[in-house]
Design a protein around this motif. Structure first.
Motif, mmCIF file in Angstrom:
data_model
loop_
_atom_site.group_PDB
_atom_site.id
_atom_site.type_symbol
_atom_site.label_atom_id
_atom_site.label_comp_id
_atom_site.label_asym_id
_atom_site.label_seq_id
_atom_site.Cartn_x
_atom_site.Cartn_y
_atom_site.Cartn_z
ATOM 1 N N LEU A 199 0.774 -1.327 -0.128
ATOM 2 C CA LEU A 199 0.029 0.030 0.018
ATOM 3 C C LEU A 199 0.853 1.315 -0.009
ATOM 4 C CD1 LEU A 199 -2.996 -1.066 2.472
ATOM 5 C CD2 LEU A 199 -2.837 -0.922 -0.052
ATOM 6 N N HIS A 200 1.982 1.173 0.934
ATOM 7 C CA HIS A 200 2.782 2.454 0.940
ATOM 8 C C HIS A 200 3.655 2.670 -0.493
ATOM 9 C CE1 HIS A 200 5.886 5.285 2.309
ATOM 10 N NE2 HIS A 200 6.742 4.595 1.844
ATOM 11 N N SER A 227 1.928 6.346 -7.172
ATOM 12 C CA SER A 227 0.781 6.604 -7.882
ATOM 13 C C SER A 227 0.092 7.924 -7.302
ATOM 14 C CB SER A 227 -0.054 5.434 -8.268
ATOM 15 O OG SER A 227 -0.870 4.978 -7.076
ATOM 16 N N GLY A 228 0.414 8.028 -6.083
ATOM 17 C CA GLY A 228 -0.293 9.151 -5.505
ATOM 18 C C GLY A 228 -1.647 8.347 -4.348
ATOM 19 N N ARG A 229 -2.087 7.287 -4.805
ATOM 20 C CA ARG A 229 -2.996 6.509 -3.782
ATOM 21 C C ARG A 229 -2.668 5.102 -3.871
ATOM 22 N NH1 ARG A 229 -5.005 7.093 -9.015
ATOM 23 N NH2 ARG A 229 -6.292 5.188 -9.612
ATOM 24 N N PRO A 230 -3.088 4.490 -2.734
ATOM 25 C CA PRO A 230 -2.731 3.045 -2.669
ATOM 26 C C PRO A 230 -3.676 2.269 -3.631
ATOM 27 C CG PRO A 230 -4.019 3.921 -0.842
ATOM 28 C CD PRO A 230 -3.873 5.265 -1.580
ATOM 29 N N ALA A 231 -3.055 1.303 -4.105
ATOM 30 C CA ALA A 231 -3.785 0.468 -5.165
ATOM 31 C C ALA A 231 -4.609 -0.522 -4.076
ATOM 32 C CB ALA A 231 -2.710 -0.401 -5.797
ATOM 33 N N PRO A 232 -5.768 -1.063 -4.637
ATOM 34 C CA PRO A 232 -6.634 -1.986 -3.860
ATOM 35 C C PRO A 232 -5.805 -3.299 -3.532
ATOM 36 C CG PRO A 232 -7.712 -0.951 -5.848
ATOM 37 C CD PRO A 232 -6.323 -0.508 -6.009
#
Length: 134
Positions: free
Chosen positions: A47-48, A54-59
């Motif tokens: 997640l980090h 990308s600026g946001r965590p991937a699911p």
């Protein structure tokens, strides 16, 4: 991160060589030098890293679970058929054992772990903590 992973593989390869060459105390030893990797799994590190890239965590549901990531470690601990010098982790392309794991040779060309690198890592570890009396 990648350098420490490579150093760990070099240490595993060096210990395996020492076991096979009889440098480890006793002819009838039960020492196995194994490496394992979870591959990409839905850990907090995943997640980090995806947040940083990308600026946001991937699911997390797009990658294997943390529990699935532990399968290679469990295989190395409990499978009586593993052999010293092996690296276990998720298989690529769907091949592998019943848990989707495969063995990868620790050494060139897949992994740049030459004898010179292994010896240097072994020496650095002994310099840091003292001689390994195995």
């Amino acid at each position: 991160y990648h350098q420490s992973k490579l150093a760990n593989l070099a240490f595993v390869a060096a210990l395996d060589r020492k076991v096979r060459e009889g440098s480890v105390a006793g002819d009838d030893n039960n020492v196995l030098s194994l490496a394992c990797t979870p591959g990409v799994c839905g850990s907090d590190m995943f997640l980090h890293a995806t947040r940083v890239m990308s600026g946001r965590p991937a699911p997390r549901d797009r990658v294997p679970s943390v529990e699935d990531g532990a399968l290679a470690q469990l295989k190395c601990i409990f499978d009586p058929d593993v052999e010293s010098g092996q690296l276990w982790g998720p298989s690529m392309g769907g091949s592998g054992d019943e848990f989707g794991l495969q063995n990868t040779v620790i050494g060139p060309p897949q992994i740049m772990v030459t004898r010179k690198v292994c010896d240097a890592v072994w020496k650095a570890c002994e310099d840091a903590v003292g001689t390994f009396n195995i």
